[in-house]
Design an enzyme around this catalytic site. Structure first.
Site, short mmCIF file in Angstrom:
data_model
loop_
_atom_site.label_atom_id
_atom_site.label_comp_id
_atom_site.label_asym_id
_atom_site.label_seq_id
_atom_site.Cartn_x
_atom_site.Cartn_y
_atom_site.Cartn_z
N GLU A 63 5.48 -2.08 -4.77
CA GLU A 63 6.49 -3.08 -5.13
C GLU A 63 6.40 -4.35 -4.27
O GLU A 63 6.59 -5.45 -4.76
CB GLU A 63 7.88 -2.44 -4.97
CG GLU A 63 9.01 -3.22 -5.56
CD GLU A 63 10.31 -2.42 -5.51
OE1 GLU A 63 11.32 -3.01 -5.11
OE2 GLU A 63 10.30 -1.23 -5.88
N ASP A 64 6.09 -4.18 -2.99
CA ASP A 64 6.19 -5.30 -2.04
C ASP A 64 4.90 -5.75 -1.40
O ASP A 64 4.91 -6.64 -0.55
CB ASP A 64 7.18 -4.93 -0.93
CG ASP A 64 8.61 -4.78 -1.44
OD1 ASP A 64 8.91 -5.30 -2.53
OD2 ASP A 64 9.41 -4.13 -0.74
#
Length: 176
Positions: A63-64
């Site tokens: 996600e990051d």
């Protein structure tokens, strides 16, 4: 072997998150978060399943960071990939839709993914109690707590100890 695997997973997560910081005023190194989520699982949730702990350490990498699900699978196997995939938001969607989907999809998650989600929420709520992120109003903090309570509702029945700790935080805010 399991210990080596866990250390390798922590090292991988640390490398991936090396330049990231939390949004608190101290700009805490981001890696503290996934390590803290894994610690909550092992210490407070009494979870010893290595795949769950790996999932906790890796839960924000796709996600990051530039990490792919394929990379997770290649290095840590399809089960860990599956846990990470279940707890990863689709950043291509608007923020409000991602938040809505977390609430809707929480009951549908596997037990392993639910454990990671519970510990993640517990870590984040404790962090919010400790320090308000830069730029957050008190209203936004309260909204986050309410939203987190809605997500947790769909995760109930997974780990009594973690759920009790979350309930303490919700009661402090008169959410439950």
């Amino acid at each position: 072997m399991d210990l080596q695997l866990l250390v390798s997973t922590a090292n991988f997560a640390a490398i991936k998150h090396k330049d990231q910081r939390r949004k608190d005023p101290d700009q805490t190194p981001y890696i503290n978060h996934p390590i803290g989520v894994a610690e909550i699982l092992s210490k407070e949730g009494n979870v010893s399943d290595i795949e769950v702990l790996q999932g906790a350490l890796l839960h924000d990498t796709v996600e990051d960071t530039e990490t792919t699900f394929e990379e997770i699978e290649e290095l840590f196997g399809s089960n860990v990939r599956g846990i990470v995939a279940e707890v990863t938001d689709d950043k291509g969607l608007p923020k409000q839709e991602r938040k809505r989907l977390q609430v809707v999809n929480a009951p549908k998650k596997s037990k392993k993914a639910k454990l990671v989600k519970l510990a993640d929420k517990l870590y984040n709520l404790r962090d919010l109690n400790r320090s308000t992120p830069s730029g957050w109003s008190q209203e936004r903090v309260e909204e986050y707590f309410q939203w987190a309570a809605n997500v947790v509702q769909g995760l109930r029945g997974t780990n009594e100890a973690l759920e009790k700790e979350l309930d303490k935080l919700f009661k402090e805010r008169n959410i439950i």
